[in-house]
Design an enzyme around this catalytic site. Structure first.
Site, PDB file in Angstrom:
ATOM      1  N   GLY A   1      15.898  47.868   7.672  1.00  0.00           N
ATOM      2  CA  GLY A   1      16.520  46.959   6.715  1.00  0.00           C
ATOM      3  C   GLY A   1      17.501  47.601   5.752  1.00  0.00           C
ATOM      4  O   GLY A   1      17.740  47.071   4.667  1.00  0.00           O
ATOM      5  N   SER A   2      18.128  48.707   6.177  1.00  0.00           N
ATOM      6  CA  SER A   2      19.071  49.342   5.247  1.00  0.00           C
ATOM      7  C   SER A   2      20.323  48.483   5.046  1.00  0.00           C
ATOM      8  O   SER A   2      20.904  48.464   3.951  1.00  0.00           O
ATOM      9  CB  SER A   2      19.447  50.751   5.711  1.00  0.00           C
ATOM     10  OG  SER A   2      20.308  50.705   6.826  1.00  0.00           O
ATOM     11  N   ASN A   3      20.732  47.753   6.074  1.00  0.00           N
ATOM     12  CA  ASN A   3      21.877  46.850   5.884  1.00  0.00           C
ATOM     13  C   ASN A   3      21.523  45.724   4.916  1.00  0.00           C
ATOM     14  O   ASN A   3      22.339  45.354   4.057  1.00  0.00           O
ATOM     15  CB  ASN A   3      22.355  46.288   7.221  1.00  0.00           C
ATOM     16  CG  ASN A   3      23.328  47.216   7.912  1.00  0.00           C
ATOM     17  OD1 ASN A   3      24.461  47.378   7.450  1.00  0.00           O
ATOM     18  ND2 ASN A   3      22.896  47.861   8.977  1.00  0.00           N
TER      19      ASN A   3
ATOM     20  N   ARG B   1      10.552  33.473  25.098  1.00  0.00           N
ATOM     21  CA  ARG B   1      11.690  33.537  24.180  1.00  0.00           C
ATOM     22  C   ARG B   1      12.082  32.149  23.673  1.00  0.00           C
ATOM     23  O   ARG B   1      12.414  31.970  22.498  1.00  0.00           O
ATOM     24  CB  ARG B   1      12.869  34.214  24.886  1.00  0.00           C
ATOM     25  CG  ARG B   1      13.960  34.703  23.955  1.00  0.00           C
ATOM     26  CD  ARG B   1      15.119  35.323  24.727  1.00  0.00           C
ATOM     27  NE  ARG B   1      14.790  36.559  25.424  1.00  0.00           N
ATOM     28  CZ  ARG B   1      14.890  37.780  24.897  1.00  0.00           C
ATOM     29  NH1 ARG B   1      15.301  37.932  23.663  1.00  0.00           N
ATOM     30  NH2 ARG B   1      14.583  38.855  25.579  1.00  0.00           N
TER      31      ARG B   1
ATOM     32  N   LEU C   1      19.145  36.190  21.037  1.00  0.00           N
ATOM     33  CA  LEU C   1      18.898  34.797  20.652  1.00  0.00           C
ATOM     34  C   LEU C   1      19.318  33.868  21.788  1.00  0.00           C
ATOM     35  O   LEU C   1      20.417  34.005  22.345  1.00  0.00           O
ATOM     36  CB  LEU C   1      19.666  34.468  19.368  1.00  0.00           C
ATOM     37  CG  LEU C   1      19.165  35.241  18.136  1.00  0.00           C
ATOM     38  CD1 LEU C   1      20.195  35.181  17.011  1.00  0.00           C
ATOM     39  CD2 LEU C   1      17.824  34.710  17.651  1.00  0.00           C
TER      40      LEU C   1
ATOM     41  N   HIS D   1      27.088  45.148  14.497  1.00  0.00           N
ATOM     42  CA  HIS D   1      26.790  45.881  15.730  1.00  0.00           C
ATOM     43  C   HIS D   1      27.332  47.308  15.600  1.00  0.00           C
ATOM     44  O   HIS D   1      28.477  47.504  15.170  1.00  0.00           O
ATOM     45  CB  HIS D   1      27.444  45.172  16.918  1.00  0.00           C
ATOM     46  CG  HIS D   1      27.178  45.875  18.202  1.00  0.00           C
ATOM     47  ND1 HIS D   1      25.962  45.803  18.845  1.00  0.00           N
ATOM     48  CD2 HIS D   1      27.939  46.696  18.951  1.00  0.00           C
ATOM     49  CE1 HIS D   1      26.003  46.541  19.936  1.00  0.00           C
ATOM     50  NE2 HIS D   1      27.196  47.088  20.018  1.00  0.00           N
TER      51      HIS D   1
ATOM     52  N   ASP E   1      27.072  40.085  21.827  1.00  0.00           N
ATOM     53  CA  ASP E   1      28.032  41.020  21.222  1.00  0.00           C
ATOM     54  C   ASP E   1      29.483  40.729  21.609  1.00  0.00           C
ATOM     55  O   ASP E   1      30.307  41.641  21.684  1.00  0.00           O
ATOM     56  CB  ASP E   1      27.664  42.474  21.565  1.00  0.00           C
ATOM     57  CG  ASP E   1      26.346  42.893  20.919  1.00  0.00           C
ATOM     58  OD1 ASP E   1      26.031  42.399  19.831  1.00  0.00           O
ATOM     59  OD2 ASP E   1      25.646  43.737  21.496  1.00  0.00           O
TER      60      ASP E   1
ATOM     61  N   GLU F   1      28.632  50.750   8.032  1.00  0.00           N
ATOM     62  CA  GLU F   1      28.006  49.423   8.127  1.00  0.00           C
ATOM     63  C   GLU F   1      27.721  48.894   6.726  1.00  0.00           C
ATOM     64  O   GLU F   1      27.949  47.721   6.420  1.00  0.00           O
ATOM     65  CB  GLU F   1      26.702  49.488   8.936  1.00  0.00           C
ATOM     66  CG  GLU F   1      26.889  49.882  10.388  1.00  0.00           C
ATOM     67  CD  GLU F   1      25.578  49.841  11.172  1.00  0.00           C
ATOM     68  OE1 GLU F   1      24.731  48.985  10.889  1.00  0.00           O
ATOM     69  OE2 GLU F   1      25.401  50.680  12.079  1.00  0.00           O
TER      70      GLU F   1
HETATM   71  N1  NHR Z   1      22.009  36.915  20.374  1.00  0.00           N
HETATM   72  C1  NHR Z   1      23.083  36.360  20.911  1.00  0.00           C
HETATM   73  N2  NHR Z   1      22.918  35.223  21.593  1.00  0.00           N
HETATM   74  N3  NHR Z   1      24.325  36.879  20.773  1.00  0.00           N
HETATM   75  C2  NHR Z   1      24.484  38.030  20.107  1.00  0.00           C
HETATM   76  O1  NHR Z   1      25.708  38.522  19.994  1.00  0.00           O
HETATM   77  C3  NHR Z   1      23.368  38.681  19.523  1.00  0.00           C
HETATM   78  C4  NHR Z   1      22.120  38.079  19.685  1.00  0.00           C
HETATM   79  C5  NHR Z   1      20.967  38.653  19.149  1.00  0.00           C
HETATM   80  C6  NHR Z   1      21.043  39.851  18.512  1.00  0.00           C
HETATM   81  C7  NHR Z   1      22.278  41.846  17.807  1.00  0.00           C
HETATM   82  C8  NHR Z   1      22.440  42.851  18.918  1.00  0.00           C
HETATM   83  C9  NHR Z   1      23.365  43.967  18.663  1.00  0.00           C
HETATM   84  O2  NHR Z   1      24.158  43.928  17.739  1.00  0.00           O
HETATM   85  C10 NHR Z   1      22.280  40.492  18.380  1.00  0.00           C
HETATM   86  C11 NHR Z   1      23.446  39.905  18.866  1.00  0.00           C
HETATM   87  C12 NHR Z   1      19.108  43.048  20.583  1.00  0.00           C
HETATM   88  C13 NHR Z   1      19.433  43.306  21.910  1.00  0.00           C
HETATM   89  C14 NHR Z   1      18.352  43.448  22.953  1.00  0.00           C
HETATM   90  O3  NHR Z   1      18.621  43.741  24.103  1.00  0.00           O
HETATM   91  C15 NHR Z   1      20.763  43.411  22.234  1.00  0.00           C
HETATM   92  C16 NHR Z   1      21.739  43.261  21.272  1.00  0.00           C
HETATM   93  C17 NHR Z   1      21.397  42.988  19.948  1.00  0.00           C
HETATM   94  C18 NHR Z   1      20.080  42.891  19.613  1.00  0.00           C
HETATM   95  N4  NHR Z   1      17.063  43.188  22.598  1.00  0.00           N
HETATM   96  C19 NHR Z   1      15.903  43.196  23.491  1.00  0.00           C
HETATM   97  C20 NHR Z   1      15.567  41.745  23.915  1.00  0.00           C
HETATM   98  O4  NHR Z   1      14.996  41.598  24.991  1.00  0.00           O
HETATM   99  C21 NHR Z   1      14.683  43.720  22.803  1.00  0.00           C
HETATM  100  C22 NHR Z   1      14.850  45.130  22.304  1.00  0.00           C
HETATM  101  C23 NHR Z   1      13.793  45.528  21.292  1.00  0.00           C
HETATM  102  O5  NHR Z   1      12.931  44.697  20.909  1.00  0.00           O
HETATM  103  O6  NHR Z   1      13.833  46.695  20.833  1.00  0.00           O
HETATM  104  O7  NHR Z   1      15.829  40.821  23.135  1.00  0.00           O
HETATM  105  O8  NHR Z   1      23.335  44.986  19.425  1.00  0.00           O
HETATM  106  C1  GAR Z   2      22.001  49.202  12.400  1.00  0.00           C
HETATM  107  O1  GAR Z   2      22.673  50.359  12.828  1.00  0.00           O
HETATM  108  C2  GAR Z   2      22.535  47.988  13.124  1.00  0.00           C
HETATM  109  O2  GAR Z   2      23.915  48.033  13.326  1.00  0.00           O
HETATM  110  C3  GAR Z   2      21.813  48.094  14.420  1.00  0.00           C
HETATM  111  O3  GAR Z   2      20.518  48.518  14.096  1.00  0.00           O
HETATM  112  C4  GAR Z   2      20.544  49.228  12.866  1.00  0.00           C
HETATM  113  C5  GAR Z   2      19.647  48.537  11.893  1.00  0.00           C
HETATM  114  O4  GAR Z   2      19.492  49.307  10.734  1.00  0.00           O
HETATM  115  N1  GAR Z   2      21.764  46.843  15.076  1.00  0.00           N
HETATM  116  C6  GAR Z   2      21.602  46.758  16.371  1.00  0.00           C
HETATM  117  O5  GAR Z   2      21.574  47.735  17.096  1.00  0.00           O
HETATM  118  C7  GAR Z   2      21.425  45.382  16.886  1.00  0.00           C
HETATM  119  N2  GAR Z   2      21.070  45.452  18.243  1.00  0.00           N
HETATM  120  P1  GAR Z   2      18.908  48.680   9.415  1.00  0.00           P
HETATM  121  O6  GAR Z   2      17.616  47.975   9.799  1.00  0.00           O
HETATM  122  O7  GAR Z   2      18.616  49.874   8.560  1.00  0.00           O
HETATM  123  O8  GAR Z   2      19.924  47.769   8.845  1.00  0.00           O
END
Ligand code: NHR
Ligand code: GAR
Length: 210
Positions: free
Chosen positions: A13-15, A62, A90, A106, A142, A171
């Protein structure tokens, strides 16, 4: 009326902290985590903010989890939903309910390196410039419209951790700025591109103060 913001996070949660500490003219009306142990939730409680844990492992799949999550988000009537290290993809049904008011940060210069392990992949590719991106979230992971990016150099002796730390500092600069622009109504989403509206009123206030 101040912009009502719901924050979704999964971990450190640093962001989220950077957003709180920026002192923006917003109302953080709830912080929701899919991981009950997330440090970001504890920080929210310490700051007297509404903190909600919704453990995704307790849901059948999901779609069921996202429907419950969407109901919880909606309950707080957000103008903006901010993903701050939210680590669950999502579903399209969730996106449909909040599209246009959903931002993510991201840790790469999109469209390079969507998905996970971005710093490892950037080092493996030998890119010389890396960074981070704030974008509107769409159903395509993304790939939503880009609001702001920041670049950092990649050094020869970088590890994923040293590179991640350099990116994270950026970030923390760009996410509060993007949220402020959204709250001011300055982000204009046009054909998948985001333009920054030059609000002459707020500009002139800035210039008289500086
Ligand atoms: N959802 C949608 N529909 N579109 C995006 O652009 C999203 C999103 C949900 C999250 C953040 C994201 C990133 O910035 C984000 C963007 C999780 C995964 C992932 O593969 C990928 C990208 C991002 C966040 N998650 C696995 C899953 O099955 C679980 C991984 C884990 O729990 O550690 O959901 O990169
Ligand atoms: C951040 O680097 C963010 O960009 C990344 O996870 C870190 C969260 O840090 N997000 C993703 O990779 C989404 N898939 P934070 O919890 O300290 O904000």
């Amino acid at each position: 009326m101040s912009c009502r913001v719901v924050v979704l996070l999964s971990g450190r949660g640093s962001n989220f902290r950077a957003i709180v500490e920026a002192g923006l003219p917003i109302d953080i009306v709830a912080v929701i985590s899919n991981r009950p142990e997330a440090a970001g939730l504890a920080f929210a409680r310490e700051h007297g903010l509404t903190a909600v844990a919704l453990d995704h492992t307790q849901f059948a799949d999901r779609e069921v989890f996202d429907a419950r999550l969407a109901d919880e988000v909606e309950r707080h009537q957000p103008d903006l939903v901010v993903l701050a290290g939210y680590m669950r993809i999502l579903s399209p049904a969730f996106i449909a309910r909040f599209e246009g008011r959903l931002l993510n940060i991201h840790p790469s210069l999109l469209p390079a390196f969507p998905g996970l392990k971005t710093h490892e992949r950037a080092l493996a590719e030998g890119v010389k410039v890396h960074g981070c991106t704030v974008h509107f979230v769409t159903a395509e992971l993304d790939h939503g419209p880009i609001v702001i990016q920041a670049a950092v150099p990649v050094r020869a002796d970088d590890t994923p951790d040293t590179l991640a730390a350099r990116v994270l500092a950026q970030e923390h600069r760009i996410y509060p700025r993007a949220i402020q622009w959204f709250a001011e109504g300055r982000l204009v989403n046009k054909c998948g591109r985001v333009n920054l509206r030059d609000d002459s009123a707020s500009q002139s206030v800035l210039s008289t103060e500086s």
